[in-house]
Design an enzyme around this catalytic site. Structure first.
Site, mmCIF file in Angstrom:
data_model
loop_
_atom_site.group_PDB
_atom_site.id
_atom_site.type_symbol
_atom_site.label_atom_id
_atom_site.label_comp_id
_atom_site.label_asym_id
_atom_site.label_seq_id
_atom_site.Cartn_x
_atom_site.Cartn_y
_atom_site.Cartn_z
ATOM 1 N N ARG A 49 0.919 -1.307 0.291
ATOM 2 C CA ARG A 49 0.027 -0.300 -0.087
ATOM 3 C C ARG A 49 0.912 1.060 0.147
ATOM 4 N NH1 ARG A 49 -1.371 1.616 4.574
ATOM 5 N NH2 ARG A 49 -2.063 -0.656 5.115
ATOM 6 N N TYR A 101 -16.433 18.414 -12.658
ATOM 7 C CA TYR A 101 -16.797 17.499 -12.982
ATOM 8 C C TYR A 101 -18.228 17.253 -11.817
ATOM 9 C CZ TYR A 101 -16.571 11.848 -13.032
ATOM 10 O OH TYR A 101 -17.390 10.748 -13.098
ATOM 11 N N ASP A 173 -8.027 20.186 -12.501
ATOM 12 C CA ASP A 173 -8.760 18.775 -13.008
ATOM 13 C C ASP A 173 -7.918 18.660 -14.035
ATOM 14 O OD1 ASP A 173 -9.371 16.702 -13.943
ATOM 15 O OD2 ASP A 173 -11.645 16.908 -12.852
ATOM 16 N N LYS A 198 -9.819 8.341 -18.203
ATOM 17 C CA LYS A 198 -9.966 8.792 -19.847
ATOM 18 C C LYS A 198 -8.614 9.082 -20.756
ATOM 19 C CE LYS A 198 -13.234 9.666 -17.307
ATOM 20 N NZ LYS A 198 -13.965 10.802 -16.369
HETATM 21 C C1 LIG Z 1 -14.258 11.079 -15.588
HETATM 22 C C2 LIG Z 1 -13.636 12.094 -14.810
HETATM 23 C C3 LIG Z 1 -13.362 12.503 -13.451
HETATM 24 C C4 LIG Z 1 -13.722 11.205 -12.804
HETATM 25 O O1 LIG Z 1 -12.744 9.762 -12.542
HETATM 26 P P1 LIG Z 1 -12.897 9.105 -12.606
HETATM 27 O O2 LIG Z 1 -11.725 7.967 -13.582
HETATM 28 O O3 LIG Z 1 -13.832 8.195 -13.081
HETATM 29 O O4 LIG Z 1 -13.167 8.562 -10.900
HETATM 30 C C5 LIG Z 1 -13.099 13.418 -12.981
HETATM 31 N N1 LIG Z 1 -12.858 14.446 -13.544
HETATM 32 C C6 LIG Z 1 -12.964 14.636 -15.034
HETATM 33 C C7 LIG Z 1 -13.006 15.957 -15.847
HETATM 34 C C8 LIG Z 1 -13.754 13.172 -15.333
HETATM 35 O O5 LIG Z 1 -14.075 13.319 -16.909
#
Ligand SMILES: *Cc1c(COP(=O)(O)O)cnc(C)c1O
Length: 386
Positions: A49, A101, A173, A198
């Site tokens: 971990r 998000y 983000d 993504k």
């Molecule tokens: C999908 C997404 C998230 C969350 O990510 P996960 O891997 O689904 O937890 C956060 N910010 C943005 C802009 C996203 O497109």
């Protein structure tokens, strides 16, 4: 490696070969614990971990690529964001972009609020709104650009300067751009988070998250919560994420080129009321976006006249998946009204341009002309009187 072209850096970021064998990828260390030759002086690795060499390779790679001092890899994008939020404490306050998000909005309002971390949501495209929301308890500003799904642009350098002058951490983000197109730490941000699910993973076969800190002390605070809370990325998924990073350059450049072509084509279609793409002439954030990012990315949103037309389009396209998510090698067509933004009241959705006719296309690696032909036939069916 900072002098090299970014695509070269993507291929060689972090330890780009196994130091023990020369193997072309860092092996998947599928382990939980490590033998200690000297029980009084533990070795570099004691429990997985805390440290796993495969995860560590990814963490070094993303730190290098974002220009930070420390990277941390998590079980999801939301685990990355939530861990970053846990460096704050009860009584602290955050100023947050209202178009972040949906999962970030949810965790702030439904979870962290219960633990005493307060947030004020503002239109982050207006720096004055950020300034006005800062209180003596504010500890950070959290924004996202381009925003989802209408691709509004926030001026990252302006937000970083507000944060710096008020002694706050600036967090963003960077999922929609990836470090290939936008590197917020170079613009004065302190922390970048990613859903590596993504573009970085890139193949719709993985859930993963990353966080990078510019400053070593902030990095230590995130790392401390990563180890204490424990929402780490496993070794198999760390390996897949590392593999994704190596091809991010060619994938996203090609997807972006296709997205630009498709956005221009959509602008000329009579069925399409409005096209949202950051580098289109007439996009209100175009100048700021081009100053801070190397391109418009591969997400295009567009609005049809009615809900029925949007639904028919989604039922008739053959190439894109009709799904949530984005950034994969296959195109993905999403319907914000029932998917990503279903929880938002209809009035609020409408005020933000998220009408029942709005769809979002994440352009994949199919040939642009094949995608255009597919969307064209689906639009024609959608437009025909039923
Ligand atoms: C999908 C997404 C998230 C969350 O990510 P996960 O891997 O689904 O937890 C956060 N910010 C943005 C802009 C996203 O497109």
């Amino acid at each position: 490696m900072s002098g090299k072209d970014y695509t070269t850096r993507l291929v060689h970021a972090g330890p780009d070969r196994d130091p023990h064998t020369g193997a072309s990828s860092i092996p998947i260390y599928q382990v939980s614990t490590y033998h200690q030759a000297d029980p009084e002086h533990l070795g570099r690795y004691d429990y997985a971990r805390s440290d796993n060499p495969t995860r560590e390779a990814l963490e070094q790679a993303i730190a290098e690529l974002e220009g930070g001092t420390r990277g941390c890899a998590f079980a999801s994008g939301m685990a990355a964001t939530s861990t970053v939020l846990m460096i704050f404490q009860a009584g602290d306050h955050l100023v947050v972009g209202e178009d972040i998000y949906g999962g970030t909005y949810r965790v702030l309002t439904a979870v962290f609020k219960r633990w005493g971390l307060e947030s004020t949501f503002v239109d982050s495209t207006e720096p004055d709104q950020i300034r006005a929301a800062i209180t003596p308890k504010t500890k950070a500003v959290f924004v996202e650009t381009p925003s989802n799904p209408t691709l509004k642009i926030t001026d990252l350098a302006a937000v970083a300067e507000i944060a710096r002058s008020r002694g706050l951490l600036a967090i963003t983000d960077n999922t929609f751009m990836s470090p290939l197109l936008q590197r917020p730490l170079e613009l004065g941000f302190d922390i970048v988070v990613h859903s590596a699910t993504k573009f970085i993973g890139g193949h719709s076969d993985l859930i993963a998250g990353l966080a990078v800190a510019k400053d070593a002390e902030v990095g230590r605070r995130i790392r401390h919560v990563q180890n204490a809370f424990g929402a780490i990325l496993g070794p198999q998924d760390s390996w897949l994420t590392l593999r994704g990073l190596k091809t991010l350059g060619v994938r996203l450049q090609q997807q972006q080129e296709s997205a630009e072509k498709i956005a221009c084509w959509l602008c000329g279609r009579p069925e399409v009321k409005k096209v949202y793409y950051p580098t289109l002439d007439g996009h209100p954030g175009r100048t700021i976006h081009l100053r801070q990012a190397a391109g418009g990315g591969s997400v295009v949103s567009f609005e049809l006249a009615t809900k029925e037309q949007a639904v028919q389009l989604m039922k008739n396209v053959k190439l894109p998946l009709v799904a949530v998510s984005l950034g994969g090698v296959e195109s993905i067509l999403s319907y914000p009204a029932t998917m990503s933004h279903a929880a938002m009241p209809a009035g609020e959705r409408a005020a933000r341009g998220i009408t029942d006719g709005l769809v979002r296309l994440s352009v994949g690696l199919e040939a642009a002309d094949d995608l255009i032909a597919d969307v064209e036939q689906a639009l024609e069916k959608a437009h025909r009187p039923q």
